[in-house]
Design a protein around this motif. Sequence first.
Motif, PDB file in Angstrom:
ATOM      1  N   MET A   1       0.820  -1.208   0.000  1.00  0.00           N
ATOM      2  CA  MET A   1       0.000   0.000   0.000  1.00  0.00           C
ATOM      3  C   MET A   1       0.848   1.249   0.000  1.00  0.00           C
ATOM      4  O   MET A   1       0.464   2.271  -0.511  1.00  0.00           O
TER       5      MET A   1
ATOM      6  N   GLU B   1       0.973  19.855   5.423  1.00  0.00           N
ATOM      7  CA  GLU B   1       0.381  18.616   4.920  1.00  0.00           C
ATOM      8  C   GLU B   1       1.153  18.096   3.720  1.00  0.00           C
ATOM      9  O   GLU B   1       1.406  16.903   3.584  1.00  0.00           O
TER      10      GLU B   1
ATOM     11  N   LYS C   1       4.303  16.558   4.891  1.00  0.00           N
ATOM     12  CA  LYS C   1       4.082  15.266   5.529  1.00  0.00           C
ATOM     13  C   LYS C   1       3.895  14.195   4.471  1.00  0.00           C
ATOM     14  O   LYS C   1       4.423  13.103   4.567  1.00  0.00           O
ATOM     15  N   GLY C   2       3.106  14.537   3.461  1.00  0.00           N
ATOM     16  CA  GLY C   2       2.814  13.585   2.410  1.00  0.00           C
ATOM     17  C   GLY C   2       4.048  13.167   1.628  1.00  0.00           C
ATOM     18  O   GLY C   2       4.056  12.141   0.976  1.00  0.00           O
ATOM     19  N   TRP C   3       5.088  13.973   1.701  1.00  0.00           N
ATOM     20  CA  TRP C   3       6.257  13.668   0.907  1.00  0.00           C
ATOM     21  C   TRP C   3       7.449  13.161   1.697  1.00  0.00           C
ATOM     22  O   TRP C   3       8.530  13.008   1.150  1.00  0.00           O
TER      23      TRP C   3
ATOM     24  N   ASN D   1      -2.649   9.337  -5.761  1.00  0.00           N
ATOM     25  CA  ASN D   1      -2.501  10.652  -5.164  1.00  0.00           C
ATOM     26  C   ASN D   1      -3.087  11.642  -6.154  1.00  0.00           C
ATOM     27  O   ASN D   1      -2.626  11.699  -7.286  1.00  0.00           O
TER      28      ASN D   1
ATOM     29  N   GLU E   1      -5.203  20.441  -2.121  1.00  0.00           N
ATOM     30  CA  GLU E   1      -4.848  19.402  -1.166  1.00  0.00           C
ATOM     31  C   GLU E   1      -4.500  18.145  -1.955  1.00  0.00           C
ATOM     32  O   GLU E   1      -4.823  18.050  -3.142  1.00  0.00           O
TER      33      GLU E   1
ATOM     34  N   HIS F   1      -5.563  11.132  -1.225  1.00  0.00           N
ATOM     35  CA  HIS F   1      -4.782   9.902  -1.300  1.00  0.00           C
ATOM     36  C   HIS F   1      -5.713   8.750  -0.978  1.00  0.00           C
ATOM     37  O   HIS F   1      -6.230   8.648   0.118  1.00  0.00           O
TER      38      HIS F   1
ATOM     39  N   GLN G   1      -7.132   4.462  -1.903  1.00  0.00           N
ATOM     40  CA  GLN G   1      -6.988   3.182  -2.585  1.00  0.00           C
ATOM     41  C   GLN G   1      -8.048   3.108  -3.672  1.00  0.00           C
ATOM     42  O   GLN G   1      -9.194   3.483  -3.452  1.00  0.00           O
TER      43      GLN G   1
ATOM     44  N   MET H   1     -13.342  12.961   4.810  1.00  0.00           N
ATOM     45  CA  MET H   1     -11.960  13.385   5.011  1.00  0.00           C
ATOM     46  C   MET H   1     -11.583  14.558   4.109  1.00  0.00           C
ATOM     47  O   MET H   1     -10.881  15.465   4.522  1.00  0.00           O
ATOM     48  N   TYR H   2     -12.065  14.512   2.857  1.00  0.00           N
ATOM     49  CA  TYR H   2     -11.613  15.522   1.904  1.00  0.00           C
ATOM     50  C   TYR H   2     -12.718  16.502   1.509  1.00  0.00           C
ATOM     51  O   TYR H   2     -12.481  17.430   0.747  1.00  0.00           O
TER      52      TYR H   2
ATOM     53  N   ILE I   1     -11.116   1.696   8.398  1.00  0.00           N
ATOM     54  CA  ILE I   1     -11.524   2.005   7.031  1.00  0.00           C
ATOM     55  C   ILE I   1     -10.932   3.347   6.618  1.00  0.00           C
ATOM     56  O   ILE I   1     -11.093   4.342   7.315  1.00  0.00           O
ATOM     57  N   GLY I   2     -10.200   3.367   5.525  1.00  0.00           N
ATOM     58  CA  GLY I   2      -9.604   4.600   5.031  1.00  0.00           C
ATOM     59  C   GLY I   2     -10.345   5.079   3.792  1.00  0.00           C
ATOM     60  O   GLY I   2     -11.368   4.518   3.418  1.00  0.00           O
TER      61      GLY I   2
END
Lengths: 729, 65
Positions: free
Chosen positions: A1, A187, A190-192, A444, A450, A453, A455, A498-499, A533-534
């Motif tokens: 993942m 953010e 962090k993502g990178w 991504n 923003e 991200h 699945q 979330m988004y 759950i994401g």
Amino acid sequence: MTFVNRPMSEAIIKAVPSVEAGGCAAIKGGDVVSARTSEGESPVELRVTSFSRSAIDVFGFELVAGSLDNWISNREAVMSESAAKRLGLQVGDHFQYGYWNWTDITVVAIYKDMPVNSDLSSFDFILNAGEAGMDDWSQWGWNYFIKLKEGADLKDFEAAAKAVAIDNWVKAQGIKLEGMNEKEKEEFDKGWSPHLVKLTDTYFADNVGHPGKSGNRNTTITLLVIAIFVIVIAFINYINFFLALVPLRLRNLNTRKILGSSRFQLVLSSVGESVLMVAVALGLAIAIVTLFRQSSLAALIDTPLSFSQNWGIVALTVGLALLISVAASIYPALFATSFNPAFALRGSLGSNQKGEAFRIGLIGLQFTVSIVLIICSIFVHEQHRFMMKHDMGFNQECLLQSHLTFELASDRNAVESQLKSDPAIKEIAWGDGPFVADGRMTWNRPFKGEQVHWQVYPVSWNFLRFMGIDIVEGRDFTLADEQSENGVYIINETAQKMYGITTEDRIQGHSGNPAEVAGICKDFNFSSLRNEIGPFAFYIYGKEPWSPCCRLFIRTEAGVDTAAVMARTLKALNDLDPVMDDGFSVWVRPFRKSIENQYKKENNLSKLVTLFTVLAIVISLMGVFGLVMFETERKEIGIRRVHGATVKQILAMFNSRFVKIVLVCFFIAVPVSVFVMHRYLEGFAYRVPLHVWVFAVALVAVLAVTVAVVTLRSLRAATVNPVRALRTE
Amino acid sequence: MRIIQKSKTEMVSAILNIVGLAAAFAALYIILVQVHHDLTYNKALKDSDRTVSLCRTGRRGAMRI
């Protein structure tokens, strides 16, 4: 993942000075393929993987023949020595392997087999990964490994790698960092941040998406603790046995002392006797291990158990055994020979109060351990059962699945019409890869400044209806979506929350153009229950898919003979694509099988813990049995009987003594097991509560078995004619 | 009579002990093999202590917003 993409990784390898070597390597247990030396030969199974050229340098492969100069394409293989031997191949020879159909491969080099106990032994030959995906920033499906220069600092490398990654990403996407506010910047940052896991730590690293074999630290610790418990329990029995012997031996030993044996000799003979007993026990242990290896239980251990491959552990076990034998016998022997022999022969030194308290303490320890083990084994079992039964949010009834070749999967109509001619088959849907998995394709995507991200799971248009996943907003996929230009999403509620995405929004799809968000679906568990759950998105590629959806889902009518349907389906699929029976074997399985496999680790642990718990309890009870046996030999019972005590009273006396011990042990065992189980269950996002009944069951079980053993044993002693009992003592 | 009686108790107890010990040794060996496998996995590879797998933290970090 958490795979990476190639342009970012290659840039890091090129630009960061502390890198010695780096490359992509698909370490994932190796895909099993059929291989044969020529047409007509019977094929053997081999595991294949793909590496970039530079990845070979990362892992220190030692070539025994050939060279890597001509290793450039996925038609050339670098093969392990053992696989080359199996197929009788030399450098320059050809062989064929079957995946979708037979492919000709040349062996360009042969390498010395890598250590068995590593991810590098999970494949037999390596093809060159080539340049695929080299410029694609959206393909997060690659595994990269980097070897740092000696003495290089990991933190420094991490910082340097991050800077390179961001720099290249910004250039590739034309992003303006200046326009971001603080929070966005944070953010983005962090993502990178690349996350590095040392190869030595991958086995226990949770959820990093390392594709190799992985274990669970809690499981390993649990096993180790159980091993210690079991050996402690057996050791206690053994000490108790020798202590109980002391009063019986006193006379014998001291008589020998009077007859001229030195104390040293006497102690030595006692110790010798003990070593002999332990040697017999070791012999028996070899037999037990051999039986275990041949039984189905051997599958619970995922490494070979042969003695020759584990001589170090054999030596450790034997050493520990000898230590135990000496330790258990030397103190009682020293004690028994420490008196003036004349005094010892006359008096009754046997009923030693301190010695008895010590023995009771040891038995108490055994009870405590047993109760802890029972409680833990029930919880581990309950957690596994809970996960198997949990409603994951989609319909798993009468569900079969299969995996088809690209060729077959690209002609869905042909497959569907063929399969639907079977009246037992109700409906068919398609997906790209396993539906429930801990890792899959992740995208991504920029969204309102923003990074989204999630699945992504490409499916056929009827998939959600097929699985019974409800749409809470917007619409379901339609057949027309299959013809869309840029793809269509349906996202889950988590992604929406979330988004803050709505069905009005457009988000970049697979083609690079914005894709419609058709609807929001209810949350469901798309990975194992260890994870929460994401954000998740169903996706329809539309006109121009990256690849066909090869995973076939079949819903049968209720009450049909599943095995027969699977057999018919298998035959139908083989008829459709005759290439498949030649090398590539197609399978059809119940969907539940994949869920079972997902929790195999938990299932194995549950079985192992139960097995060793039973063992620990049996050994403990043997100890209790032995102790009661010696106790009931005493004059005590005879004297009480002579003085008018009934059998009932004597039973009550012995039982109450042991029941008291069990109760005290229970109150020690409860906090210990609560602590242990709390830690274990923390590893699951969805878990069983700490049920009170489990503790009650453990207590009742131990009480019942103890009372049974004590009663049985003391009943015999109590019903003997007291006169005889007194005389023999 | 007396001697036989005593040695019988001793014998039974000794056999129980030996069987218990044997089971414990077998369990110890089996578990240690597994634990050893777990603890040494990938460690025999050359330079494995300075070889890293490259991952991204993005997902987990971003999830917490």
